[in-house]
Structures are given as C-alpha cells and as structure tokens.
Design a protein around this motif. Structure first.
Motif, short mmCIF file in Angstrom:
data_model
loop_
_atom_site.label_atom_id
_atom_site.label_comp_id
_atom_site.label_asym_id
_atom_site.label_seq_id
_atom_site.Cartn_x
_atom_site.Cartn_y
_atom_site.Cartn_z
N TRP A 28 0.86 -1.20 0.00
CA TRP A 28 0.00 0.00 0.00
C TRP A 28 0.88 1.23 0.00
O TRP A 28 1.76 1.37 0.85
CB TRP A 28 -0.92 0.03 1.22
CG TRP A 28 -1.81 1.23 1.26
CD1 TRP A 28 -1.66 2.35 2.02
CD2 TRP A 28 -2.99 1.45 0.47
NE1 TRP A 28 -2.67 3.26 1.76
CE2 TRP A 28 -3.51 2.72 0.82
CE3 TRP A 28 -3.66 0.70 -0.50
CZ2 TRP A 28 -4.66 3.24 0.23
CZ3 TRP A 28 -4.80 1.22 -1.09
CH2 TRP A 28 -5.29 2.48 -0.72
N CYS A 30 0.35 5.56 -1.36
CA CYS A 30 -0.28 6.63 -2.12
C CYS A 30 0.75 7.74 -2.31
O CYS A 30 1.44 8.12 -1.36
CB CYS A 30 -1.49 7.18 -1.37
SG CYS A 30 -2.76 5.95 -1.00
N GLU A 37 -4.03 9.04 -4.97
CA GLU A 37 -4.34 7.71 -5.49
C GLU A 37 -3.20 6.75 -5.16
O GLU A 37 -2.03 7.12 -5.17
CB GLU A 37 -4.53 7.77 -7.00
CG GLU A 37 -5.71 8.62 -7.44
CD GLU A 37 -5.79 8.77 -8.94
OE1 GLU A 37 -4.89 8.24 -9.64
OE2 GLU A 37 -6.75 9.38 -9.43
N ALA A 38 -3.55 5.52 -4.87
CA ALA A 38 -2.54 4.51 -4.56
C ALA A 38 -1.92 3.98 -5.85
O ALA A 38 -2.60 3.75 -6.84
CB ALA A 38 -3.16 3.36 -3.78
N ALA A 41 -1.78 -1.17 -4.40
CA ALA A 41 -3.06 -1.37 -3.71
C ALA A 41 -3.35 -2.84 -3.44
O ALA A 41 -4.50 -3.22 -3.21
CB ALA A 41 -4.20 -0.76 -4.52
N ASN A 49 -2.94 -5.73 -8.29
CA ASN A 49 -3.34 -4.34 -8.07
C ASN A 49 -2.19 -3.45 -7.61
O ASN A 49 -2.41 -2.30 -7.24
CB ASN A 49 -4.47 -4.27 -7.04
CG ASN A 49 -5.74 -4.96 -7.51
OD1 ASN A 49 -6.22 -5.89 -6.86
ND2 ASN A 49 -6.27 -4.54 -8.64
N TYR A 125 -5.39 3.42 -7.77
CA TYR A 125 -5.86 2.39 -6.85
C TYR A 125 -5.90 1.01 -7.49
O TYR A 125 -6.85 0.25 -7.34
CB TYR A 125 -7.25 2.75 -6.30
CG TYR A 125 -7.27 4.03 -5.51
CD1 TYR A 125 -6.78 4.08 -4.22
CD2 TYR A 125 -7.79 5.20 -6.08
CE1 TYR A 125 -6.81 5.27 -3.48
CE2 TYR A 125 -7.83 6.39 -5.35
CZ TYR A 125 -7.33 6.42 -4.06
OH TYR A 125 -7.35 7.59 -3.35
N GLY A 126 -4.86 0.69 -8.22
CA GLY A 126 -4.74 -0.65 -8.77
C GLY A 126 -5.41 -0.88 -10.10
O GLY A 126 -5.42 -2.01 -10.61
N THR A 266 -4.43 4.61 5.59
CA THR A 266 -5.13 3.62 4.78
C THR A 266 -6.61 3.94 4.65
O THR A 266 -7.17 4.74 5.40
CB THR A 266 -5.00 2.22 5.41
OG1 THR A 266 -5.53 2.25 6.74
CG2 THR A 266 -3.55 1.76 5.44
N ASP A 280 -12.65 5.47 4.72
CA ASP A 280 -11.41 6.11 4.31
C ASP A 280 -10.94 7.04 5.43
O ASP A 280 -11.62 8.01 5.78
CB ASP A 280 -11.64 6.92 3.02
CG ASP A 280 -10.34 7.35 2.37
OD1 ASP A 280 -9.28 7.27 3.02
OD2 ASP A 280 -10.38 7.78 1.19
N LEU A 343 -11.51 -3.26 -6.86
CA LEU A 343 -10.77 -3.85 -5.76
C LEU A 343 -11.69 -4.77 -4.96
O LEU A 343 -12.80 -4.38 -4.59
CB LEU A 343 -10.20 -2.77 -4.84
CG LEU A 343 -9.02 -1.96 -5.40
CD1 LEU A 343 -8.62 -0.86 -4.42
CD2 LEU A 343 -7.83 -2.85 -5.70
#
Length: 649
Positions: A28, A30, A37-38, A41, A49, A125-126, A266, A280, A343
């Motif tokens: 993980w 960002c 945005e990651a 992920a 991801n 995000y992946g 996270t 979130d 996801l």
C-alpha cells in the motif's frame, strides 16, 4: 491469501506513507500525499493491483525471520535467515521538500543468498497499467529520458513507468527484465554487500528527477528522526519505549507542509472481516488531531502542536456553521465518497471506499474539541492572538444557539441524529474552556452568560443522560443502551472519577461492553448507527477505561488492562483502530492515530497515578482538566460555577 493487518510495518516521509509486509512486500502506498491515489493497492485486492516485493528467492529455505525499527527512527529493518545465509532489507522514505522517494537497501549479513524482486505498478488504486520502458540513467536534475538498449541488455538502465499524470522511476544497479506486465530481477547478495533500489514519484509532465544517493539518504533520515526524538521528554514512566514508538508514529502521520494530522494512512481496512464497515481514514479529523495535540504537547513536541494549531485555524476559518469534522491534509473541504468496484477488498470486505461522506455530518463535539485544544495550547505556551480568539468567540456564539440540537455523535453514525450524551458533555467542555480563556488568560467574552449555559448543560446531562435504574450514563437521552464515549466524563473534568455516577457507569460498561477484557464502542445490534454487522473492540475506548481506573485509584486493574493493550501492538509497536477478540487479530485502518494517542495518554495518566502512590480520587488529574475541575476533583461532585456554595446534583 491476505496478510494479517499486524503483519505490516510503516515507513513514511511526513507527507505520505507505505505499508511493508513482514515478507518484504510494499502492498500500500499513495503518492504524493496520504490521500492521493494509490500506486500499490494489493492490500485491498491482490498482487495484480500493485505491490513491490524484495525477498529471498523461492528456491531459498527461510529458517528465521525478524524485523525492527532502527532505534528511534522510522527506518524498518527486516532480517531473513535462510539455509544459505542471512540478508537484511532496510526500508525507509527520506523526509522531503518535494518528490517522494522509497529507498530499499539489501544488505548481505552472512553467506550468499539468492534474491528476487518484483515491481507491479498500478496507478489509480490498482486499476491503471502504466507504460513501462527502460531509459539511460539520469545524472542531473531535468536530464531528458533517453531510451536504453534492447530489453535484457546488460547496460545500466532506469525503469520509467508513466500513465496519465503519474510517473515513477526505479533506479538500481541490478539488471531488471519485463515479464507479464511486471518488472522483475534476480540477484545474489553476499556478506558485506549492499544493493540499493530507489523508487521516485513525480508528475509525468516533468523531466525525470536526478537520482538519490541511497546511503546519503539513509544517513539523512537517521539524523532527521534522531534530532526529532531527542527533543521528546520522558513523562511516561516504565513504558517510555512503547510511548516513543507511538509518538514517532504520530509524527509520521503529520502532513509536514501544513501541520495537519491524518487519522491513518489507509482506507477501507474493515472493522468486521467480510463486512461493510469500511471507511477512508486518510484525512484530518478535528477530534483526532486535538487528542494528538495533547500527546505531542505533553511529550514536548511544541513545534508540531503549534503547526497543528495553525492548520486548525486555517481549516476552521470562515462561518462556524460550516466547520467540518474532517478535512484534507491541507484543509480541503470536499471529500466526496465513492466506491471502487475493481478492488475486491481486504479479505473480501467490500465496498472499498474513497472519500468520506461523514465530512458533512453535524458533530457537536468537534466544536468543543477545538475549544479544548486551543486552551491546552495556550496553557502549554503556544501564543494566542486576536484572530484566533475572534474565531473562538464566533464558535462560541454558534454553540450558544446549537448545543441543544441532536447531532450525529462521535462515532459518525449514519442513523438519525440524537441527543448523544458524549456530545453534550463536550458542549460543557467548550463553555468551560472558553470561561477559562477569559479568567486565566485575560481574553474577553460574555463570561456570565457562558457560565449559565455551562450550568444548564451540566444539569441536563445529569438528569436526562443518566439512567437511574442502570446507575449509568447512557448513549443518548432516554436510552438504556451504553456507549463507551461517556468514559470521557472524568477525563475532561465534567465529573470526578470518584463520583458514584461515574463509578456506576464504569461498572456498567465493564458488564455490558466488554469482550474478552476489551471495550466495545456500543452494541451494534440496535439501529443507532444504521449499518448491518458488527465490529471489533475499539482500542481507544479501552485506553479510556485505563484512564478511568487510574483516576479511581484502581491501579492494579488499570495496569493489567494497559499492559494487555500493549501486548496487542504488533512486533514493531503499531496498533490498528480495533481488535477482534474472537479471531485474536487487529482490524480497522492501520496504524491508527487515535489508538496511539490513547496509548500515550494512558501511559502518562497511569504513570502519574502510580507516582502518587495509588491515592485515587483525582490526585493524578488528566492534563485536559480545567483548574476548576481539578480543584474540586476530590469532592465527589463538581460545584456549580457562579452559584456560591451550591453543589450540583
């Protein structure tokens, strides 16, 4: 299969952070900020991801494994012992002014160990696969990205990944290869050898940044953290090591450019495995940040507290009726909530949410936490100014007209608004601290009117928020259900811990809200929060119970519970938001500032109580108490300000 939440360690640069698993995978991250945005992920999906793994090759038999932080720093060291030798991976993010870097140094400790690296970059995000190409190594800032030789060539090459506005560049002396939309490498590490990998994020429209010297970055990072921790003072008795680790974690969750403090790095790590309670937390909650302020001030981190105060004043500037419960790290107000269906969620816990609709809720206690925090800052030497007090006067004017309304409460329930007892107690705190501001710091305000309102709130809570049959303060007016948030009553000085109503409340919570010795926020079987399913025990509430027991003089119980909570930290001292007692594992977003604040503050209050020799009755008063509450803590009830000689019911 997903790794346990507690299997992760944290690295960060005080602008963003990454989670590194026990087996050497960053799952993980960002960039460039906590709430960006990651690009990795896997934590909320799978390896496809996005992740970055460096570990002994599959042919290696790993016979031992250990990790730690290097002293009082955020530099994570993971040791692997194999049948062929020993290797250490050193992971860190150098504190920065502009672009984020992740530095990973592989160090041979004994023998020769075959290693493998796999880098899977997935932006958005992946979801977004970047275009990846080899380029000749840049030697200066802004050098153009020239294509390298053919794929698989032996000449050194940087790996550049671009998609839309995002770009990452990987630099390492190890030859890499592209395979199945992944970047891979195989190499051997010998005793005494050190091999670096540096990943740098930057806007794709800019030139590739100059390379980072990994060893110099390591030295600078050590110096940064050692300089910071050297300014902390020991006020936490026998738990100094655990407290210092929590303070470092809180510092890591501080967004350095603005002073904002995020609740966690996270999103959507579930409160119930497989459930929908996934939120979130990459934003700055006014409440969480004010409690963090307490912890930092008591530890001597005045500059962070001052920066946070300024962040709060900027975020809250404007009309008080527009004050939000949370903001972005720079004070952004719009945090629209959306679900991202690609996801699969941590252990199938969906939906995965980005943004947080609770930002638009009305939570009465947020205004009150603001007033309490700014009073604490004044008492700790953070200079007050006319603009700040004018803003606080505006907040108090707002509260005069709105404190009696129902709200969404501290737990951000998505059911109907109610007259939550904790919210009303905190309204009392706001008027109490405003009065102190006038009386102790010579600030101007309608003190007599504020005293009348403070009295009225106290009377109302003690009559409408207390269940005589149960002998306890309840969740909201007229309810019989309990809520652990009322454990704040003695902590903020509303009533002393020795008051029979507080004692009865603690005993009722111990009967009804305890799961395997830990405290739940409330029973989720009702309709209050508007959500299906259950959740784990809420770790900050368990720390509040420690504080209550310590203030009552029940020191053996307090110490036993506190040390039980310390035992829930993972091997590098990190805590999530909640703990599932049935499965014996951490749940919720990780690491959680609220939990680490609870650890720091409980260590302080328990150490003070132990030093007082277990006298109880408020001798070791919390730092947040007003002078009036401290003076009356031993009486069993708090007197009515402004009513000479009269004692409250």
């Amino acid at each position: 299969m997903a790794r346990l939440i507690e299997d992760y360690g944290l690295i960060g640069d005080t602008q963003t952070a990454a989670l590194v698993s026990m087996d050497g995978s960053i799952d993980w991250m960002c960039v460039p900020r906590f709430d960006s945005e990651a690009c990795f992920a896997a934590l909320l999906g799978n390896a496809g991801n996005g992740h970055w793994a460096i570990r002994p090759a599959g042919s290696m038999v790993v016979t031992g494994h250990q990790r730690r932080y290097r002293g009082d720093t955020l530099i994570l060291e993971t040791d692997f012992v194999t049948d062929q030798g020993e290797v250490r991976i050193i992971d860190f993010m150098p504190p920065r002014d502009s672009r984020p870097d992740v530095v990973r140094i592989v160090e041979g400790r004994a023998g020769t160990v075959a290693m493998e690296m796999e880098l899977v970059i997935r932006f958005d995000y992946g979801a977004q696969i970047p275009w990846v190409r080899r380029i000749r190594p840049a030697t200066t800032e802004g050098a153009p990205a020239h294509p390298a030789g053919p794929r698989g060539a032996d000449e050194p090459a940087d790996i550049l990944a671009i998609a839309g506005p995002n770009a990452l560049v990987l630099r390492t002396p190890v030859p890499t290869r592209g395979q199945d939309l992944r970047t891979r490498a195989s190499f051997s590490i010998h005793a005494g050898q050190r091999v670096p990998f540096v990943l740098t994020a930057f806007p794709s429209h800019e030139a590739v940044p100059a390379p980072v010297d990994p060893e110099a970055a390591l030295a600078d990072t050590v110096t940064f953290w050692q300089d910071w921790t050297s300014g902390l003072r020991d006020v936490h008795g026998p738990w100094e090591r655990e407290v210092r680790r929590s303070l470092i974690t809180l510092k890591a969750l501080t967004y350095m450019p603005t002073g904002g403090i995020v609740a966690a790095p996270t999103t959507s790590l579930p409160e119930e495995l497989g459930g929908v309670r996934n939120w979130d937390y990459r934003y700055c909650w006014v409440r969480d940040a004010t409690l963090t302020l307490d912890a930092l001030l008591e530890a001597g981190a005045v500059s962070e507290a001052s920066a946070w105060r300024n962040w709060l004043l900027r975020a809250a500037a404007g009309s008080p009726d527009q004050l939000q419960i949370m903001y972005g790290p720079a004070g952004e107000r719009r945090l629209p909530e959306m679900e991202i269906p690609w996801l699969s969620g941590y252990e199938g816990s969906t939906p995965v949410r980005i943004g947080n609709a609770a930002a638009q809720q009305f939570q009465l206690d947020v205004y009150c936490e603001l007033m309490d925090a700014l009073e604490r800052a004044r008492c700790s030497g953070v200079m007050e100014d006319s603009w700040s007090w004018a803003l606080q006067r505006a907040v108090m004017s707002f509260l005069e007209h709105r404190w009696a309304e129902p709200d969404n409460g501290i737990w951000e329930v998505r059911g109907p608004r109610r007259h939550f007892v904790h919210s009303k107690v905190m309204a009392w705190v706001a008027f109490d601290r405003a009065i102190i501001g006038c009386e102790k710091h010579d600030l101007g305000g309608p003190v007599d009117r504020w005293r009348q309102i403070r009295d009225r709130i106290h009377d109302e809570v003690c009559t409408q928020g207390f269940d005589q049959d149960k002998g306890a303060f309840t969740q909201y007016y007229g309810a019989s259900d309990l809520d652990a948030s009322v454990l704040m009553i003695p902590i903020v000085g509303f009533l002393p811990a020795t008051d029979e109503r507080v004692v009865g409340t603690v005993e009722a919570i111990q009967r009804e809200l305890i799961s395997d010795g830990l405290v739940m926020r409330y029973q989720t079987h009702g309709t209050v929060d508007g959500l299906p399913g259950k959740e784990g025990t809420f770790l900050p509430c368990s720390f509040w119970l420690v504080d209550n027991l310590a203030l009552m003089g029940r020191l053996d119980e307090a110490r036993e519970l506190f040390e039980r909570l310390l035992g829930l930290c993972n091997d590098v001292g990190l805590l999530a938001e909640e703990y599932n007692t049935r499965l014996s594992r951490q749940v919720g977003n990780f690491p959680q500032a609220f939990s680490h604040v609870g650890l720091v503050n409980s260590a302080r209050s328990l150490a003070a109580a132990l030093e007082e020799g277990g006298k109880g009755g408020g001798d070791a008063t919390p730092a947040r108490w007003s002078e009036q509450a401290q003076a009356l803590a031993g009486r069993g009830s708090v007197s009515t300000p402004g009513r000479s000689g009269q004692i409250r019911p």
